[in-house]
Design an enzyme around this catalytic site. Structure first.
Site, PDB file in Angstrom:
ATOM      1  N   GLU A 161       0.594  -1.326   0.062  1.00  0.00           N
ATOM      2  CA  GLU A 161       0.049   0.062   0.159  1.00  0.00           C
ATOM      3  C   GLU A 161       0.954   1.240   0.087  1.00  0.00           C
ATOM      4  O   GLU A 161       0.635   2.276   0.785  1.00  0.00           O
ATOM      5  CB  GLU A 161      -1.118  -0.093   1.229  1.00  0.00           C
ATOM      6  CG  GLU A 161      -1.890  -1.123   1.084  1.00  0.00           C
ATOM      7  CD  GLU A 161      -2.820  -1.329   2.270  1.00  0.00           C
ATOM      8  OE1 GLU A 161      -2.704  -0.377   3.260  1.00  0.00           O
ATOM      9  OE2 GLU A 161      -3.492  -2.497   2.454  1.00  0.00           O
ATOM     10  N   HIS A 239     -10.686  -5.865  -2.279  1.00  0.00           N
ATOM     11  CA  HIS A 239     -11.736  -5.549  -1.439  1.00  0.00           C
ATOM     12  C   HIS A 239     -13.073  -5.003  -1.994  1.00  0.00           C
ATOM     13  O   HIS A 239     -12.731  -3.972  -2.448  1.00  0.00           O
ATOM     14  CB  HIS A 239     -11.305  -4.763  -0.205  1.00  0.00           C
ATOM     15  CG  HIS A 239     -10.058  -5.367   0.607  1.00  0.00           C
ATOM     16  ND1 HIS A 239     -10.575  -6.707   1.569  1.00  0.00           N
ATOM     17  CD2 HIS A 239      -8.733  -5.170   0.726  1.00  0.00           C
ATOM     18  CE1 HIS A 239      -8.985  -6.669   2.144  1.00  0.00           C
ATOM     19  NE2 HIS A 239      -8.236  -6.074   1.499  1.00  0.00           N
ATOM     20  N   GLU A 266      -6.496 -10.439  -1.155  1.00  0.00           N
ATOM     21  CA  GLU A 266      -7.275 -10.078  -0.033  1.00  0.00           C
ATOM     22  C   GLU A 266      -8.752  -9.977  -0.404  1.00  0.00           C
ATOM     23  O   GLU A 266      -9.489  -9.335   0.106  1.00  0.00           O
ATOM     24  CB  GLU A 266      -6.938  -8.857   0.840  1.00  0.00           C
ATOM     25  CG  GLU A 266      -5.191  -8.752   0.876  1.00  0.00           C
ATOM     26  CD  GLU A 266      -5.022  -7.625   1.831  1.00  0.00           C
ATOM     27  OE1 GLU A 266      -5.669  -6.930   2.198  1.00  0.00           O
ATOM     28  OE2 GLU A 266      -3.714  -7.216   1.951  1.00  0.00           O
TER      29      GLU A 266
HETATM   30  O1  G2I Z   1      -7.308  -3.454   6.423  1.00  0.00           O
HETATM   31  C1  G2I Z   1      -7.519  -4.625   5.706  1.00  0.00           C
HETATM   32  C2  G2I Z   1      -6.292  -5.442   5.269  1.00  0.00           C
HETATM   33  C3  G2I Z   1      -5.737  -4.252   3.980  1.00  0.00           C
HETATM   34  N1  G2I Z   1      -4.705  -4.754   3.501  1.00  0.00           N
HETATM   35  C4  G2I Z   1      -3.720  -5.034   4.176  1.00  0.00           C
HETATM   36  C5  G2I Z   1      -4.173  -5.913   5.126  1.00  0.00           C
HETATM   37  O2  G2I Z   1      -2.913  -6.307   6.210  1.00  0.00           O
HETATM   38  C6  G2I Z   1      -5.324  -5.453   6.015  1.00  0.00           C
HETATM   39  O3  G2I Z   1      -5.598  -6.363   6.914  1.00  0.00           O
HETATM   40  C7  G2I Z   1      -6.201  -5.900   8.302  1.00  0.00           C
HETATM   41  C8  G2I Z   1      -6.442  -7.038   9.298  1.00  0.00           C
HETATM   42  O4  G2I Z   1      -7.482  -7.731   8.621  1.00  0.00           O
HETATM   43  C9  G2I Z   1      -7.101  -6.495  10.462  1.00  0.00           C
HETATM   44  O5  G2I Z   1      -7.279  -7.577  11.353  1.00  0.00           O
HETATM   45  O6  G2I Z   1      -5.244  -4.998   8.905  1.00  0.00           O
HETATM   46  C10 G2I Z   1      -5.706  -4.344  10.141  1.00  0.00           C
HETATM   47  C11 G2I Z   1      -4.988  -3.319  10.540  1.00  0.00           C
HETATM   48  O7  G2I Z   1      -4.666  -2.197   9.501  1.00  0.00           O
HETATM   49  C12 G2I Z   1      -6.127  -5.580  11.116  1.00  0.00           C
HETATM   50  O8  G2I Z   1      -6.708  -4.947  12.072  1.00  0.00           O
HETATM   51  C13 G2I Z   1      -6.063  -4.806  13.318  1.00  0.00           C
HETATM   52  C14 G2I Z   1      -6.764  -4.003  14.200  1.00  0.00           C
HETATM   53  O9  G2I Z   1      -6.452  -2.661  13.616  1.00  0.00           O
HETATM   54  C15 G2I Z   1      -5.893  -3.915  15.513  1.00  0.00           C
HETATM   55  O10 G2I Z   1      -6.647  -3.137  16.591  1.00  0.00           O
HETATM   56  C16 G2I Z   1      -5.853  -5.240  16.219  1.00  0.00           C
HETATM   57  O11 G2I Z   1      -5.170  -5.390  17.192  1.00  0.00           O
HETATM   58  O12 G2I Z   1      -6.168  -6.075  13.823  1.00  0.00           O
HETATM   59  C17 G2I Z   1      -5.549  -6.270  15.092  1.00  0.00           C
HETATM   60  C18 G2I Z   1      -5.370  -7.566  15.456  1.00  0.00           C
HETATM   61  O13 G2I Z   1      -6.773  -8.195  15.506  1.00  0.00           O
END
Ligand code: G2I
Length: 449
Positions: A161, A239, A266
């Site tokens: 990104e 997405h 994703e």
């Molecule tokens: O945002 C969706 C995806 C976009 N592309 C890159 C990916 O890496 C991203 O994945 C998401 C995860 O699915 C989420 O699970 O990335 C997020 C972070 O930007 C993840 O969220 C985080 C929360 O922000 C945290 O508060 C939490 O501790 O997940 C963490 C673990 O559950």
């Protein structure tokens, strides 16, 4: 001394020919015994079907049963990110990443690594750095993590990104970007050095159709290929809501035409047209041989980061949704698989002595296309200009860089441009081109001009 091409022997001596098979050729027609799981159905055409996995869910039996049955590629949803793996500078923790990796490998699955560098989910200590200190810390992070997982990762999202949303087509501002525009290529070089076997990907969102952002990335990949920066694949996160962009397949194809794999990294799709859209996305990937696999961003709707949107293939209780069937049918319908890609390096020597030069080509070929990078090396005296002759009997050049050319097919003479005609004794310069068809037998001969 300046020699004309007439005074140089043009009889080529082919000194090295190495051919390396990079991919498997698996092409199966749609069959009466259609596969009954996503992974097996994808494997029929040499592809994979994967999911993001959260380490915290590996104790959930419903989750693990579906994971083990349906998917043959795994991405750690958060556990291999910078904040997870290097919470303090120089102190690495791999326990959750390793849990996911070991569960996957132990059950015959492969792993996509996600993500070495990203402006989000940086540990606090890195967020506070800048300049050369951040550059050094970031490259060390890439080296350490890629080394820890060396030989175990199918493909790494090396950089995630990094491009801006909107119409600029340029980079996103971030602490990493502020270290210099070359931070991305530096990261790719560090990753290649640490784990030469992993495919190295650039991954982003809102890049699923042809738009300013995806074109910015396209231009970066083309530039990387032209300069020999190691990049093997582009991840389209996908997405989506309701539909894939109408030019989704065309966008996949244009990246593939640059000589990189494309992976849907994703995938999740919200909305009432979900099943149709999942089918369309899958068919688009299946139609492009270098679209090598699809990963959904989670297993059940309740596992999704898009809370309440139900964008995945299984319900919260683990039942298959209509979107699941649409994907399975599209995978079983087949399509041209990732065909054999060969990299051939040929060195041709033409009087490498005073005034002479040597040309070598690194050729990346797949069914229907190729990228050639040609290195011109001066002999024992400097060049003030050079020409390279090639024969392209079964191919057509569609794009070239760092050289002029006499035509697009058949016998082509390439000549230096103003900035790369001067090559010191023993030094070298490179130019390249891409095209359709085949470039086999392209034996370059170099002469000083
Ligand atoms: O945002 C969706 C995806 C976009 N592309 C890159 C990916 O890496 C991203 O994945 C998401 C995860 O699915 C989420 O699970 O990335 C997020 C972070 O930007 C993840 O969220 C985080 C929360 O922000 C945290 O508060 C939490 O501790 O997940 C963490 C673990 O559950």
């Amino acid at each position: 001394m300046k020699l004309t091409s007439r005074s140089v022997s043009l009889v080529p001596i082919v000194s090295t020919v190495a051919t390396v098979a990079l991919g498997a050729s698996l092409l199966l027609a749609a069959n009466a015994n259609a596969a009954t799981t996503l992974g097996a159905a994808a494997a029929q055409s040499g592809r994979y079907f994967g999911t993001a996995v959260a380490a915290g869910k590996l104790g959930d039996q419903t989750y693990v049963n579906i994971l083990n049955a349906e998917f043959n590629m795994v991405t750690a949803e958060n556990e291999m990110k910078w904040d997870a793996t290097e919470p303090n500078r120089g102190q690495f923790t791999y326990s959750n990443g390793d849990r996911i990796l070991n569960q996957a490998i132990g059950n015959g699955k492969r792993v996509r690594g996600h993500a070495l560098l990203w402006h989000q989910q940086q540990p606090g200590w890195a967020q506070g750095l800048g300049g050369s200190d951040l550059r050094q810390a970031a490259l060390n992070h890439v080296t350490q993590v890629a080394t820890h997982y060396k030989g175990k990762i199918y493909a790494w999202d090396v950089v995630n990104e990094a491009f801006a949303d909107g119409g600029s087509g340029g980079r996103r501002d971030s602490n990493l970007q502020r270290t210099g525009n070359d931070w991305i290529e530096a990261a790719f070089r560090a990753a290649r050095a640490a784990d030469p076997a992993a495919k190295l990907c650039y991954n982003d969102y809102n890049t699923d159709g042809i738009n300013a952002k995806s074109t910015g990335i396209y231009n970066m990949v083309r530039d990387f290929k032209s300069r020999g920066v190691p990049i093997d694949c582009v991840g389209l996160q996908s997405h989506l809501s309701n539909n894939a962009p109408s030019d989704y397949q065309a966008n996949i194809q244009r990246f593939a035409d640059l000589g990189v794999d494309v992976q849907i990294t994703e995938l999740d799709i919200s909305g009432s047209n979900q099943a149709n859209a999942y089918g369309a996305v899958t068919r688009a990937c299946m139609a492009v041989p270098r679209c090598t696999g699809i990963t959904t961003w989670g297993i059940r709707d309740t596992d999704s980061w898009r809370t309440g949107e139900n964008p995945l293939l299984f319900t919260g209780s683990g039942a298959k949704k209509p979107a699941y069937t649409a994907v399975l049918d599209a995978l079983n319908a087949g399509g041209p698989g990732p065909t054999t890609t060969t990299t051939t390096t040929t060195t041709t020597t033409n009087n490498p002595g005073p005034g002479g030069c040597t040309a070598s080509v690194s050729l990346n070929e797949w069914n229907g296309g190729f990228v050639a990078n040609i290195k011109v090396t001066a002999g024992s005296s400097a060049l003030t200009g050079w020409r390279v002759a090639t024969t392209l009997s079964n191919g057509t050049v569609t794009n070239a860089w760092s050289a002029g050319r006499s035509g697009n097919s058949g016998a082509i003479t390439w000549s230096n441009v103003d900035y790369n005609g001067s090559v010191p004794a023993g030094g070298s310069t490179e130019f390249g081109f891409q095209g359709t068809g085949s470039a086999s037998g392209l034996t370059p001969t170099c002469s000083a001009s």
